[in-house]
Design an enzyme around this catalytic site. Structure first.
Site, PDB file in Angstrom:
ATOM      1  N   LYS A 181      25.234  20.306  22.386  1.00 13.41           N
ATOM      2  CA  LYS A 181      25.272  18.909  21.959  1.00 13.41           C
ATOM      3  C   LYS A 181      25.702  17.955  23.070  1.00 13.41           C
ATOM      4  O   LYS A 181      25.187  16.840  23.176  1.00 13.41           O
ATOM      5  CB  LYS A 181      26.248  18.760  20.781  1.00 13.41           C
ATOM      6  N   ARG A 189      23.138  20.457   9.554  1.00 16.74           N
ATOM      7  CA  ARG A 189      24.055  19.418  10.039  1.00 16.74           C
ATOM      8  C   ARG A 189      23.319  18.300  10.772  1.00 16.74           C
ATOM      9  O   ARG A 189      23.635  17.116  10.607  1.00 16.74           O
ATOM     10  CB  ARG A 189      25.101  20.033  10.959  1.00 16.74           C
ATOM     11  N   GLU A 190      22.327  18.674  11.579  1.00 17.22           N
ATOM     12  CA  GLU A 190      21.693  17.695  12.456  1.00 17.22           C
ATOM     13  C   GLU A 190      20.597  16.876  11.776  1.00 17.22           C
ATOM     14  O   GLU A 190      20.439  15.688  12.077  1.00 17.22           O
ATOM     15  CB  GLU A 190      21.119  18.402  13.691  1.00 17.22           C
ATOM     16  N   SER A 191      19.812  17.502  10.895  1.00 18.01           N
ATOM     17  CA  SER A 191      18.663  16.773  10.335  1.00 18.01           C
ATOM     18  C   SER A 191      18.480  16.962   8.837  1.00 18.01           C
ATOM     19  O   SER A 191      17.503  16.476   8.276  1.00 18.01           O
ATOM     20  CB  SER A 191      17.375  17.203  11.048  1.00 18.01           C
TER      21      SER A 191
END
Length: 213
Positions: free
Chosen positions: A181, A105-107
């Site tokens: 987060k 999801r993040e990278s």
């Protein structure tokens, strides 16, 4: 006659010993089989999730199907880190599939990063630590940095357990993901959990669990 009896007796003994060993390994050491290992923070496969959020502009690539689609797109980029993810997951007693899902999801497995940073230069590494909240160490895809990132995540989950002891395991995990987060101060009630974030992450995690993480 005696040698025959001895032979079959040995075969039976070996078979019994092998079966007992296999059972004991899997029951005593859950690290052996990825689908049996879920760490110390609950079994993600039993947690309810609705997947990526749906809105009027995103009706095709949302829900559990959408999350799984994005997870599959990132699988090739994340696979080279599988051994590292499993090692770090077991070190911190957290499901490796959850780590893989956050990385997705993040990278997108690091595929969209520029020297480890996002396009704004604010977040670093596979799990995208915010430099305004944390102090990233190590190179962006190193074991050192992933240990730091996952360590922060597990500390957030533990903090949720201490702060909200009456919450169930799934709520504490989801609260920890949100706090990772956004910070601990953002969580006061279960309503403060970022449903869009955790539903997407959990749906991706279940996908990665089924694909060897």
């Amino acid at each position: 006659m005696v040698p025959s009896v001895v032979f079959w007796g040995l075969i039976a003994l070996v078979g019994t010993a092998k079966g007992s060993y296999t059972h004991s390994v899997h029951s005593m050491n859950p690290h052996v089989h990825p689908r049996l290992y879920h760490g110390c923070y609950g079994d993600i496969m039993t947690m309810e999730t609705f997947g990526a959020p749906c809105d009027i502009n995103n009706l095709m690539n949302c829900g559990i199907h959408g999350s799984e689609m994005f997870a599959e797109m990132d699988l090739k980029a994340i696979k080279p880190y599988r051994i590292l993810i499993k090692e770090v997951g077991q070190r911190h007693c957290i499901d490796p599939a959850l780590i893989a899902a956050i990385i997705s999801r993040e990278s997108h497995g690091g595929a969209v990063l520029q020297n480890g940073w996002d396009h704004k230069g604010q977040r670093f590494g596979l799990m995208q630590l915010d430099k305004n909240m944390y102090h990233p160490i190590g190179s962006w895809d190193s074991k050192e940095h992933l240990l730091q990132s996952v360590g922060i995540l597990t500390e957030r989950i533990k903090a949720m357990k201490r702060k909200f002891p009456t919450w169930n395991t799934a709520q504490q995990l989801k609260g920890g993901l949100t706090a990772f987060k956004s910070g601990m101060e953002t969580i006061v009630t279960p309503a403060d959990i970022d449903g869009d974030l955790v539903d997407d992450v959990l749906a991706r995690a279940k996908f990665y669990k089924r694909h060897g993480f």
